[in-house]
Design a protein around this motif. Sequence first.
Motif, mmCIF file in Angstrom:
data_model
loop_
_atom_site.group_PDB
_atom_site.id
_atom_site.type_symbol
_atom_site.label_atom_id
_atom_site.label_comp_id
_atom_site.label_asym_id
_atom_site.label_seq_id
_atom_site.Cartn_x
_atom_site.Cartn_y
_atom_site.Cartn_z
ATOM 1 N N ARG A 1 0.830 -1.210 0.000
ATOM 2 C CA ARG A 1 0.000 0.000 0.000
ATOM 3 C C ARG A 1 0.859 1.254 0.000
ATOM 4 N NH1 ARG A 1 -2.411 -3.193 3.743
ATOM 5 N NH2 ARG A 1 -4.431 -4.021 3.145
ATOM 6 N N ARG A 2 0.364 2.243 -0.734
ATOM 7 C CA ARG A 2 1.003 3.569 -0.766
ATOM 8 C C ARG A 2 0.057 4.529 -0.063
ATOM 9 N NH1 ARG A 2 4.349 6.474 -4.635
ATOM 10 N NH2 ARG A 2 4.438 4.565 -5.822
ATOM 11 N N TYR A 3 0.593 5.254 0.914
ATOM 12 C CA TYR A 3 -0.205 6.258 1.607
ATOM 13 C C TYR A 3 0.101 7.660 1.096
ATOM 14 C CZ TYR A 3 -1.483 2.467 4.673
ATOM 15 O OH TYR A 3 -1.960 1.270 5.150
ATOM 16 N N ASP B 1 3.455 9.699 -1.555
ATOM 17 C CA ASP B 1 4.549 9.378 -2.464
ATOM 18 C C ASP B 1 5.759 8.809 -1.745
ATOM 19 O OD1 ASP B 1 3.139 10.102 -4.686
ATOM 20 O OD2 ASP B 1 3.993 12.115 -4.812
ATOM 21 N N ASP B 2 5.975 9.235 -0.514
ATOM 22 C CA ASP B 2 7.155 8.777 0.215
ATOM 23 C C ASP B 2 6.808 8.013 1.490
ATOM 24 O OD1 ASP B 2 6.183 10.922 1.641
ATOM 25 O OD2 ASP B 2 8.108 11.962 1.795
ATOM 26 N N LEU C 1 5.080 4.260 2.428
ATOM 27 C CA LEU C 1 4.529 2.975 2.000
ATOM 28 C C LEU C 1 4.322 2.072 3.205
ATOM 29 C CD1 LEU C 1 6.745 2.160 -1.123
ATOM 30 C CD2 LEU C 1 4.537 3.317 -1.061
ATOM 31 N N LEU D 1 12.051 6.861 0.434
ATOM 32 C CA LEU D 1 10.910 6.933 1.343
ATOM 33 C C LEU D 1 11.243 7.749 2.591
ATOM 34 C CD1 LEU D 1 9.553 3.276 1.210
ATOM 35 C CD2 LEU D 1 8.847 5.262 -0.139
#
Length: 154
Positions: free
Chosen positions: A61-63, A65-66, A68, A101
């Motif tokens: 999952r990506r919350y 852009d930086d 995860l 990230l």
Amino acid sequence: MTRAELPEQIETERLVLRFRTVADAEVIFDYASRPEVSYPAGYGIIVKGTDTIIGSVDFPRRYEDDVLEIGYILHPDYWGRGYVPEATRALINLGFKELGLHKIELTCFGYNVQSQRVAEKLGFTLEARIRDRKDAQGNRCDDLRYGLLKSEWE
């Protein structure tokens, strides 16, 4: 993040992480269909010297852009050998060093003591306990949310 941005393979001291293929379906089904195991992820975990997938680890999952979420799963026959922390550590390094990230998050259910130990061993901080959620089988339990900042990893 696209698959093209990820390396085809990551090696640790004892493991190889690679993308899963259709040829891995039977062994993945074997461990993923067990009630004590949760959902599979993207990089297959293989003990060096074999070509059998024993689990997987990925950023499902990506919350932002930086930011995860990281997830992992392991065949129960391989529990207690330190494979999940080793594989997860490799993907965390990739996330912070190669993907830029800022934060990696991890979730697990309150009854999953092994996953909580992995999170704590890797330096994650428990940020939230969401009470009385349902797991995949419909059982009520706490949903634990952990976070790890890049500055805490370095």
